[in-house]
Enzyme design. Sequence first.
Site, PDB file in Angstrom:
ATOM      1  N   SER A  25     -11.761  -0.263 -26.140  1.00  0.00           N
ATOM      2  CA  SER A  25     -13.095  -0.749 -26.504  1.00  0.00           C
ATOM      3  C   SER A  25     -14.031  -0.536 -25.325  1.00  0.00           C
ATOM      4  O   SER A  25     -13.600  -0.411 -24.186  1.00  0.00           O
ATOM      5  CB  SER A  25     -13.044  -2.236 -26.870  1.00  0.00           C
ATOM      6  OG  SER A  25     -12.896  -3.009 -25.708  1.00  0.00           O
ATOM      7  N   CYS A  26     -15.324  -0.437 -25.639  1.00  0.00           N
ATOM      8  CA  CYS A  26     -16.319  -0.259 -24.588  1.00  0.00           C
ATOM      9  C   CYS A  26     -17.619  -0.896 -25.047  1.00  0.00           C
ATOM     10  O   CYS A  26     -17.740  -1.271 -26.207  1.00  0.00           O
ATOM     11  CB  CYS A  26     -16.518   1.230 -24.283  1.00  0.00           C
ATOM     12  SG  CYS A  26     -17.143   2.189 -25.671  1.00  0.00           S
ATOM     13  N   PRO A  27     -18.606  -1.042 -24.147  1.00  0.00           N
ATOM     14  CA  PRO A  27     -19.809  -1.805 -24.512  1.00  0.00           C
ATOM     15  C   PRO A  27     -20.536  -1.279 -25.758  1.00  0.00           C
ATOM     16  O   PRO A  27     -20.899  -2.054 -26.631  1.00  0.00           O
ATOM     17  CB  PRO A  27     -20.698  -1.685 -23.273  1.00  0.00           C
ATOM     18  CG  PRO A  27     -19.758  -1.422 -22.149  1.00  0.00           C
ATOM     19  CD  PRO A  27     -18.647  -0.633 -22.730  1.00  0.00           C
TER      20      PRO A  27
END
Lengths: 155, 490
Positions: free
Chosen positions: B8-10
Site C-alpha cells: 500500500s502507498c499514500p
Amino acid sequence: MSSEDTVDLISAALIDLDLTGADRHEATAKLARLLADAGRVTDVDGFLADVRAREEQMPTGIEGGIGIPHARSAHVTAPSLAFGRATKEGIDFGAADGPADLVFLIAAPEGGGSEHMTILAKLARKLVHQSFKDSLRGAPDAAAVSILITEALRP
Amino acid sequence: MKLVAVTSCPTGIAHTYMAAEALEQAAIAAGHEIHVETQGAAGAEALNPVDIAEADAVIFAADVDVRDKERFAGKPTVSGPVKRGINNAAAMVEEAVAMAEAAPAPKIAASVAPMTAAAPRLGPGAKLRLWLMTGVSYMLPFVAAGGILIALAFVIGGAEVNQKVYGGEFEGVTYEAIANPTDILTQAGIAGVLMYLGATAFGMLVPILAGYIAFGMADRMGIAPGVVGGLVAVAIGAGFLGGLVAGLLAGAVVMALKLIKPGQALQGIMRIVVIPLVGVFVVGFIMLVVVGKPIAAAQDGMTDWLAGLSGANAILLGLLLGAMMGFDLGGPVNKVAYLFGVGALASGDLTIMAAVMAAGMVPPLGMALASVVRPKRFTPGERQAGKAAWLLGASFITEGAIPFAAADPLRVIPSTVIGGAVAGAVSMAFEATLRAPHGGIWVIGLIGNWGGFLVALLAGTAATCIAVLALKSVARSEAAAEADEHVLAI
C-alpha cells in the site's frame, strides 16, 4: 470490457522524448503542460500543487532510473499518462541510485472509477519489468512509445 | 515456501502495484509461492483466508497502515516501506523465508504435518473444514436474523401467522396466501411482516452457505456458481446438505476452470464471461438433474415406507421420525418426517405431530446447551450461534442447528439424529399430542400432556448435548482444532 467511454491513457502528444529540467518540479511541469494542452488537465497549477504534495510525502523516484510523479486530482478529467525521456544525466527524483531518465507523470481524476484505476495499476506493474523499460529507452519516436505503452496495457 | 504480502502507498495508484509486481516476481524467481493483496485505489481483492492460514511468512510493503492486519497475527512478518518492496523485493522475500525457517511456522505446522515442520500446509481435512467454516461464518447473520424474526412473529402474532401470510390451514381455519407482499402489514399486521422478513432471510441461508463455501475455495469467482447452486438446492428441497454439495461443487468447478490457460485472445473474457457462465451452468445442471431427481425419488420412497409403518409400534415410529427430523435439519429427510406429521394431524392423529415437533426442537436446543456446557469445543462464532439457537429451538426452527452441522457435519448430525430419536420416542411413549403444525413452546396451549412433551424435549436435548460433546472430544482431529483457530479472523 467497460461500458464507459474510455480514452486511451496516452497518445503521442503526451510524450516528450527530450525532456529537460533543472529539477523534478520543472520537468514535471513540462509534462503537465502536455496534459493541459490535450485537455486532460483543466488547471495546470492546481494539478502541479497536488503532484507536489504527493512528492513531498516521499520522493517518487525508483531505482533503475524511474520517476513517477503522480496524483489523484480534481483538476484531471481522464486518467492519463504523460511520458518524458531525459538524457543520460537524467533528472533527480530522489531515488537512492541516482537520477531518472524515464519520467511517468500519472494523472488520475479525483473520483476515478475502479476500472480507470485498474488500468493505472497495470501500468504501475509494467514499470518494474526491465524489458519494458528497455524498450521505452530504445523506442525511436513518440508514436512508437505510445504504441508500446498502449499495447502493454491492452487487456 | 508459501508467502502472503500486502502492499500500500499514500495515493494508491502507482507504488502499491509496482511493489506487488516486484514481490511476485522476486518470490517466483526464488521458487516460492506468493499471494499479494494490493490495498490501492483499484480496490483491494482480499487475500483468501486459506492462503493466509497456509502462509509461512508475511511481507508488508506499506507506507500507510495495512488494513485488517489482525488476519496475519502470529505469522513471521517482514515489514518495510513500499519502496523497499519495489527496489529490494528479492531481499524482502529472502528475509521472510529466513524468518519462517528460523521460527518454523506456528502451531499449524506441528499438528498437521509433524514430519515436515517448515511446511505448514493444511491437510485436506483441515482445508475442508476451513472452507465450510467460511461458508458458515457468512451464513450466520442470516440464521440469527431470520430465526429471531420468525420466532418474534410467533410470539406476537401466534403460531397461525405463518398461514396468515403464506396460506394454509391452522386449527380448522383456512387462510388465503397474501399475494402481494406490500399488503402484508395491513392484512397480517406487524407479526406478518416479521414472518415474511424472517422467511426471506431464511431463504438465503442455503444460497449464502453454498456461495461462500465456494468463495473460500475459489475466491470471488466461486460466489456466482455457489449461490446459484444453493438456490437450486433450495428449489429441489435438498436442504443445507444440498447447499454443502453445491458449494463444494462450485468451488471445485471454478478451481478447475481457473487452471485452464487460454490463448491471449480469450484471457480477457475468462474471468468476466467464461468462468461464470460455465461454472453456473455446470453446477446448476448437476444440482438440478443429477442431485435433484434422486432426492425427489428418495422422498417419495420414504413417504410410502412411512405410510406402510402407520400401524407399527408407536414408540418405534416416534424414534424413526425423530431421527429423520434431526438428520438434515430442514432438508429432504426432515421434510418427509414433518409432512408425515402434518398428514397425520389432518387425519386426526395428534401424537405424531407432537413427536415430530419435539424432535425438531431438539437439535438447536441440544447444540445451544453443548456450547454453554463446553464452550471450548466451539468457535466464538458457534458460541454466538448457540445463544440464538435457544430461541430458535424453542420456536421449532430446526434450522438453528445448521451453523453447527454445516461446519462439522460428521460429528453434529449423528448427535442431532440421536437427540431427535430420543425426543420422538419419549413423546410417543407419553402420548403427548399437538394440534398445530408448528410454533414450538409458543403453542404450548395446543399441546396435550405437555408434561410428557417437556420430558421428551429435555431428554432429547440432553442426548444431543452429550453425544456432540463426546464426538467432538474423542473423534476430533488436531487438524480441525487448528483450522478453527485460523478461521477466527474471518
